[in-house]
Design an enzyme around this catalytic site. Sequence first.
Site, mmCIF file in Angstrom:
data_model
loop_
_atom_site.group_PDB
_atom_site.id
_atom_site.type_symbol
_atom_site.label_atom_id
_atom_site.label_comp_id
_atom_site.label_asym_id
_atom_site.label_seq_id
_atom_site.Cartn_x
_atom_site.Cartn_y
_atom_site.Cartn_z
ATOM 1 N N CYS A 1 -13.728 24.836 12.997
ATOM 2 C CA CYS A 1 -12.560 24.511 13.812
ATOM 3 C C CYS A 1 -11.684 23.550 13.018
ATOM 4 O O CYS A 1 -12.205 22.637 12.376
ATOM 5 C CB CYS A 1 -13.039 23.840 15.110
ATOM 6 S SG CYS A 1 -11.697 23.282 16.176
ATOM 7 N N LEU A 2 -10.375 23.744 13.058
ATOM 8 C CA LEU A 2 -9.470 22.863 12.308
ATOM 9 C C LEU A 2 -9.569 21.415 12.782
ATOM 10 O O LEU A 2 -9.278 20.501 12.019
ATOM 11 C CB LEU A 2 -8.023 23.349 12.434
ATOM 12 C CG LEU A 2 -7.718 24.740 11.845
ATOM 13 C CD1 LEU A 2 -6.248 25.089 12.057
ATOM 14 C CD2 LEU A 2 -8.077 24.811 10.369
ATOM 15 N N HIS B 1 -13.136 31.033 21.265
ATOM 16 C CA HIS B 1 -13.034 29.679 20.709
ATOM 17 C C HIS B 1 -11.662 29.078 21.045
ATOM 18 O O HIS B 1 -11.573 27.937 21.519
ATOM 19 C CB HIS B 1 -13.242 29.709 19.187
ATOM 20 C CG HIS B 1 -13.055 28.382 18.517
ATOM 21 N ND1 HIS B 1 -14.101 27.615 18.056
ATOM 22 C CD2 HIS B 1 -11.927 27.670 18.247
ATOM 23 C CE1 HIS B 1 -13.613 26.486 17.536
ATOM 24 N NE2 HIS B 1 -12.296 26.496 17.633
ATOM 25 N N GLU B 2 -10.609 29.849 20.796
ATOM 26 C CA GLU B 2 -9.256 29.339 21.062
ATOM 27 C C GLU B 2 -9.041 29.145 22.561
ATOM 28 O O GLU B 2 -8.410 28.175 22.983
ATOM 29 C CB GLU B 2 -8.189 30.280 20.482
ATOM 30 C CG GLU B 2 -8.232 30.451 18.965
ATOM 31 C CD GLU B 2 -8.278 29.135 18.190
ATOM 32 O OE1 GLU B 2 -7.765 28.128 18.695
ATOM 33 O OE2 GLU B 2 -8.858 29.130 17.085
ATOM 34 N N HIS C 1 -10.318 25.845 23.799
ATOM 35 C CA HIS C 1 -9.431 24.692 23.555
ATOM 36 C C HIS C 1 -8.525 24.426 24.758
ATOM 37 O O HIS C 1 -8.231 23.286 25.089
ATOM 38 C CB HIS C 1 -8.543 24.946 22.328
ATOM 39 C CG HIS C 1 -9.184 24.575 21.034
ATOM 40 N ND1 HIS C 1 -9.602 23.296 20.743
ATOM 41 C CD2 HIS C 1 -9.489 25.312 19.939
ATOM 42 C CE1 HIS C 1 -10.132 23.264 19.530
ATOM 43 N NE2 HIS C 1 -10.073 24.475 19.017
ATOM 44 N N GLY D 1 -7.194 30.878 13.555
ATOM 45 C CA GLY D 1 -6.578 30.688 14.860
ATOM 46 C C GLY D 1 -6.246 29.224 15.044
ATOM 47 O O GLY D 1 -6.790 28.369 14.343
ATOM 48 N N GLN E 1 -4.172 21.474 19.520
ATOM 49 C CA GLN E 1 -4.635 20.945 18.235
ATOM 50 C C GLN E 1 -3.516 20.288 17.426
ATOM 51 O O GLN E 1 -3.795 19.639 16.410
ATOM 52 C CB GLN E 1 -5.294 22.054 17.406
ATOM 53 C CG GLN E 1 -6.603 22.528 18.010
ATOM 54 C CD GLN E 1 -7.244 23.588 17.147
ATOM 55 O OE1 GLN E 1 -6.913 24.759 17.246
ATOM 56 N NE2 GLN E 1 -8.151 23.181 16.282
#
Length: 176
Positions: free
Chosen positions: A96-97, A138-139, A142, A46, A51
């Site tokens: 996480c990226l 999680h997304e 953000h 995701g 991000q």
Amino acid sequence: MAVRDVVVWPDERLRQKTVPVTSFDDKVRALYNDLRDTMYAENGLGIAAIQIGDPTQMFLVDPKLAGRTESDPPVAFINPEVVWTSDETQKSDEGCLSFPEIYIQVERPMRARIRAKDLDGREFEIEGEGLMARCLLHEFDHLTGKLLVDFVGPLKRQMIKKKLARRGRDEEEAAG
Ligand SMILES: [Zn+2]
């Protein structure tokens, strides 16, 4: 279409206030394309627009995880809201990226229901369980400026900061 640089913590852009989409136009579609290309390039499940430094309220989820087939495009969630979460929880390591090579144990609801709009502005709801619920929440975090480090204490947070700073320097050296 382009692979964009992923913003890595503690970059302040990850905490900026996000803005809802009001017109479902080519600009939104172009952002979707960049997010898709970046997510695939980084092997993420995701990715949220914030991000790649864009405060638009949009995130993408891997198609297979979202219950589609692998050859489907990633599912776009625009202006999402969490409408329900289960009392039952799950505990698992989360990545996480924006925190490359960092994994943090996070307790989250086992199931979650999200309402959002698609690229054409049509409303839909989706319920996820296990990893899908974890990914959705999680997304969604953000978009509210919440990050993995908000789940750990100050010592661990310092450790993560050092590790990511070291990693950034190594990458700079490798790039010459
Ligand atoms: Zn993330």
